[in-house]
Design a protein around this motif. Structure first.
Motif, PDB file in Angstrom:
ATOM      1  N   ALA A 266       0.833  -1.204   0.000  1.00  0.00           N
ATOM      2  CA  ALA A 266       0.000   0.000   0.000  1.00  0.00           C
ATOM      3  C   ALA A 266       0.868   1.256   0.000  1.00  0.00           C
ATOM      4  O   ALA A 266       0.576   2.232  -0.705  1.00  0.00           O
ATOM      5  CB  ALA A 266      -0.923  -0.005   1.220  1.00  0.00           C
ATOM      6  N   VAL A 267       1.936   1.235   0.786  1.00  0.00           N
ATOM      7  CA  VAL A 267       2.857   2.378   0.826  1.00  0.00           C
ATOM      8  C   VAL A 267       3.571   2.533  -0.511  1.00  0.00           C
ATOM      9  O   VAL A 267       3.710   3.638  -1.042  1.00  0.00           O
ATOM     10  CB  VAL A 267       3.864   2.225   1.978  1.00  0.00           C
ATOM     11  CG1 VAL A 267       4.902   3.343   1.945  1.00  0.00           C
ATOM     12  CG2 VAL A 267       3.140   2.215   3.322  1.00  0.00           C
ATOM     13  N   THR A 268       4.014   1.412  -1.064  1.00  0.00           N
ATOM     14  CA  THR A 268       4.680   1.442  -2.372  1.00  0.00           C
ATOM     15  C   THR A 268       3.780   2.051  -3.430  1.00  0.00           C
ATOM     16  O   THR A 268       4.217   2.865  -4.255  1.00  0.00           O
ATOM     17  CB  THR A 268       5.090   0.017  -2.792  1.00  0.00           C
ATOM     18  OG1 THR A 268       5.956  -0.529  -1.807  1.00  0.00           O
ATOM     19  CG2 THR A 268       5.801   0.021  -4.138  1.00  0.00           C
ATOM     20  N   ASP A 269       2.516   1.674  -3.414  1.00  0.00           N
ATOM     21  CA  ASP A 269       1.563   2.189  -4.410  1.00  0.00           C
ATOM     22  C   ASP A 269       1.430   3.704  -4.324  1.00  0.00           C
ATOM     23  O   ASP A 269       1.341   4.395  -5.348  1.00  0.00           O
ATOM     24  CB  ASP A 269       0.194   1.539  -4.217  1.00  0.00           C
ATOM     25  CG  ASP A 269       0.176   0.059  -4.583  1.00  0.00           C
ATOM     26  OD1 ASP A 269       1.118  -0.392  -5.281  1.00  0.00           O
ATOM     27  OD2 ASP A 269      -0.759  -0.649  -4.184  1.00  0.00           O
ATOM     28  N   VAL A 270       1.421   4.242  -3.110  1.00  0.00           N
ATOM     29  CA  VAL A 270       1.304   5.696  -2.935  1.00  0.00           C
ATOM     30  C   VAL A 270       2.559   6.390  -3.471  1.00  0.00           C
ATOM     31  O   VAL A 270       2.466   7.423  -4.150  1.00  0.00           O
ATOM     32  CB  VAL A 270       1.074   6.059  -1.463  1.00  0.00           C
ATOM     33  CG1 VAL A 270       1.144   7.568  -1.250  1.00  0.00           C
ATOM     34  CG2 VAL A 270      -0.276   5.530  -0.987  1.00  0.00           C
ATOM     35  N   VAL A 271       3.727   5.831  -3.175  1.00  0.00           N
ATOM     36  CA  VAL A 271       4.974   6.422  -3.677  1.00  0.00           C
ATOM     37  C   VAL A 271       4.994   6.415  -5.206  1.00  0.00           C
ATOM     38  O   VAL A 271       5.343   7.419  -5.846  1.00  0.00           O
ATOM     39  CB  VAL A 271       6.203   5.672  -3.127  1.00  0.00           C
ATOM     40  CG1 VAL A 271       7.484   6.204  -3.748  1.00  0.00           C
ATOM     41  CG2 VAL A 271       6.273   5.799  -1.606  1.00  0.00           C
ATOM     42  N   ILE A 272       4.597   5.307  -5.808  1.00  0.00           N
ATOM     43  CA  ILE A 272       4.589   5.221  -7.271  1.00  0.00           C
ATOM     44  C   ILE A 272       3.595   6.208  -7.863  1.00  0.00           C
ATOM     45  O   ILE A 272       3.863   6.842  -8.896  1.00  0.00           O
ATOM     46  CB  ILE A 272       4.270   3.777  -7.718  1.00  0.00           C
ATOM     47  CG1 ILE A 272       5.453   2.860  -7.397  1.00  0.00           C
ATOM     48  CG2 ILE A 272       3.960   3.725  -9.216  1.00  0.00           C
ATOM     49  CD1 ILE A 272       5.217   1.400  -7.727  1.00  0.00           C
ATOM     50  N   ARG A 273       2.457   6.384  -7.205  1.00  0.00           N
ATOM     51  CA  ARG A 273       1.484   7.360  -7.676  1.00  0.00           C
ATOM     52  C   ARG A 273       2.079   8.757  -7.687  1.00  0.00           C
ATOM     53  O   ARG A 273       1.855   9.549  -8.616  1.00  0.00           O
ATOM     54  CB  ARG A 273       0.243   7.317  -6.767  1.00  0.00           C
ATOM     55  CG  ARG A 273      -1.063   7.593  -7.487  1.00  0.00           C
ATOM     56  CD  ARG A 273      -2.233   7.157  -6.626  1.00  0.00           C
ATOM     57  NE  ARG A 273      -2.288   5.714  -6.469  1.00  0.00           N
ATOM     58  CZ  ARG A 273      -2.619   5.079  -5.347  1.00  0.00           C
ATOM     59  NH1 ARG A 273      -2.918   5.780  -4.262  1.00  0.00           N
ATOM     60  NH2 ARG A 273      -2.659   3.779  -5.299  1.00  0.00           N
ATOM     61  N   ALA A 274       2.841   9.065  -6.661  1.00  0.00           N
ATOM     62  CA  ALA A 274       3.507  10.370  -6.609  1.00  0.00           C
ATOM     63  C   ALA A 274       4.515  10.506  -7.744  1.00  0.00           C
ATOM     64  O   ALA A 274       4.618  11.569  -8.380  1.00  0.00           O
ATOM     65  CB  ALA A 274       4.198  10.557  -5.259  1.00  0.00           C
ATOM     66  N   VAL A 275       5.261   9.437  -8.004  1.00  0.00           N
ATOM     67  CA  VAL A 275       6.238   9.448  -9.102  1.00  0.00           C
ATOM     68  C   VAL A 275       5.542   9.667 -10.442  1.00  0.00           C
ATOM     69  O   VAL A 275       5.974  10.485 -11.266  1.00  0.00           O
ATOM     70  CB  VAL A 275       7.039   8.129  -9.126  1.00  0.00           C
ATOM     71  CG1 VAL A 275       7.898   8.044 -10.386  1.00  0.00           C
ATOM     72  CG2 VAL A 275       7.925   8.013  -7.894  1.00  0.00           C
ATOM     73  N   GLN A 276       4.461   8.947 -10.655  1.00  0.00           N
ATOM     74  CA  GLN A 276       3.748   9.019 -11.928  1.00  0.00           C
ATOM     75  C   GLN A 276       3.184  10.408 -12.202  1.00  0.00           C
ATOM     76  O   GLN A 276       2.988  10.797 -13.354  1.00  0.00           O
ATOM     77  CB  GLN A 276       2.623   7.988 -11.954  1.00  0.00           C
ATOM     78  CG  GLN A 276       3.117   6.553 -12.024  1.00  0.00           C
ATOM     79  CD  GLN A 276       1.992   5.542 -11.863  1.00  0.00           C
ATOM     80  OE1 GLN A 276       0.969   5.816 -11.199  1.00  0.00           O
ATOM     81  NE2 GLN A 276       2.151   4.382 -12.454  1.00  0.00           N
ATOM     82  N   ASN A 277       2.916  11.148 -11.136  1.00  0.00           N
ATOM     83  CA  ASN A 277       2.312  12.469 -11.292  1.00  0.00           C
ATOM     84  C   ASN A 277       3.262  13.607 -10.944  1.00  0.00           C
ATOM     85  O   ASN A 277       2.833  14.731 -10.700  1.00  0.00           O
ATOM     86  CB  ASN A 277       1.061  12.564 -10.408  1.00  0.00           C
ATOM     87  CG  ASN A 277      -0.051  11.658 -10.889  1.00  0.00           C
ATOM     88  OD1 ASN A 277      -0.788  11.999 -11.796  1.00  0.00           O
ATOM     89  ND2 ASN A 277      -0.157  10.491 -10.268  1.00  0.00           N
ATOM     90  N   SER A 278       4.556  13.290 -10.935  1.00  0.00           N
ATOM     91  CA  SER A 278       5.545  14.278 -10.497  1.00  0.00           C
ATOM     92  C   SER A 278       6.121  15.103 -11.636  1.00  0.00           C
ATOM     93  O   SER A 278       6.979  15.942 -11.408  1.00  0.00           O
ATOM     94  CB  SER A 278       6.694  13.585  -9.760  1.00  0.00           C
ATOM     95  OG  SER A 278       7.410  12.727 -10.651  1.00  0.00           O
ATOM     96  N   GLY A 279       5.689  14.848 -12.871  1.00  0.00           N
ATOM     97  CA  GLY A 279       6.242  15.592 -14.003  1.00  0.00           C
ATOM     98  C   GLY A 279       5.707  16.980 -14.123  1.00  0.00           C
ATOM     99  O   GLY A 279       6.283  17.824 -14.775  1.00  0.00           O
TER     100      GLY A 279
END
Length: 279
Positions: A266-279
């Motif tokens: 669950a934590v990993t998913d949140v971090v990846i979501r942040a990465v995906q929307n960090s551009g």
């Protein structure tokens, strides 16, 4: 002559294949790994632990992110004071080139809020069961802002063991009593595992509790957050107040304070979501 011609053709073919391989490798390096942003350079992910923990508390999340192809760094949080901890993380971040997604757990959230301010490479903040302070707020103030924290007690000696800090001007290191650590921080984590975490906890200087936060980075950097609804250290009700104030993209999971240990996916998913929307 025939043999020389064959050797020449083989040499040319080998050179062409090598050139093509290098070209493909170069092209692929400009693309994000699976789960990363669809454009630009993939951010480096920096994970900062909180009090009474070390970087190993992120191990399960780190492993998952690395399997997805991300570059992950988990530097130590020195736990010596807000100004010191912030300065140390700032110095570390300044050595990194390119975009960064910066995550903090618990008190680590307090530190990243201060250390990310003014750093244009920080593209997103991620708060995991974390303090998200505004200017002037303290750890002690936020811990007791809403009822429910097992650490907010009239007599700290019932929760903490204290060790004097040499040349610390009267300051002491606080350790959570080992018998209390599993229930407070890691309810739901197997007892043998939480007991290991209790034995290896890093101390937190008591003076930090009353040290104010500076200008918050979340006012200019987008943020994501995970709230563990079974958190007994930082009450979920206060986490909701802080995430709403920061405008964080927030998810809640049934997890204790050490959600990256109990619920690493669950934590990993949140971090990846942040990465995906960090551009």
């Amino acid at each position: 002559m025939k043999n020389k011609r064959q050797l020449t053709l083989v040499s040319l073919a080998t050179t062409a294949a090598f050139t093509l391989a290098v070209s493909c490798a170069s092209a692929s390096s400009d693309h994000a790994p699976a789960g990363g942003p669809s454009h630009g350079r993939t951010p480096t992910i920096v994970l900062l632990h909180g009090a009474w923990a070390d970087a190993s508390s992120w191990a399960a999340v780190t492993e998952r992110l690395q399997k997805r192809g991300f570059t992950v760094l988990a530097p130590p949080n020195t736990l010596r004071g807000v100004a010191t901890d912030t300065a140390n993380l700032k110095a570390f971040l300044q050595t990194l080139k390119g975009p960064v997604v910066l995550a903090g757990h618990s008190y680590g959230g307090f530190v990243i809020t201060n250390a990310a301010t003014g750093n244009k490479n920080i593209k997103a903040l991620v708060y995991v069961d974390a303090y998200i302070p505004d200017k002037g707020e303290t750890v002690g103030q936020l811990t007791s802002a809403k009822p429910g924290s097992a650490l907010a007690v009239p007599d700290p000696s019932t929760v903490f063991n204290s060790v004097p800090i040499p040349n610390g001007g009267g300051d002491v290191d606080l350790y959570v009593k080992p018998k209390l650590f599993p229930g407070f921080f890691a309810a739901g984590v197997p007892l043998n595992k939480s007991a290991v975490l209790a034995a290896g906890q890093r101390p937190f200087a008591a003076s930090i509790l009353n040290q104010p936060s500076g200008k918050p980075a979340w006012k200019s950097i987008p943020s994501w957050a995970l709230i563990g609804t079974a958190d007994r250290v930082l009450p979920p009700a206060e986490q909701k107040v802080m995430t709403a104030r920061a405008g964080s993209h927030t998810v809640s999971v049934k997890a204790p304070h050490l959600s990256m240990v109990s619920n690493p996916q669950a934590v990993t998913d949140v971090v990846i979501r942040a990465v995906q929307n960090s551009g």
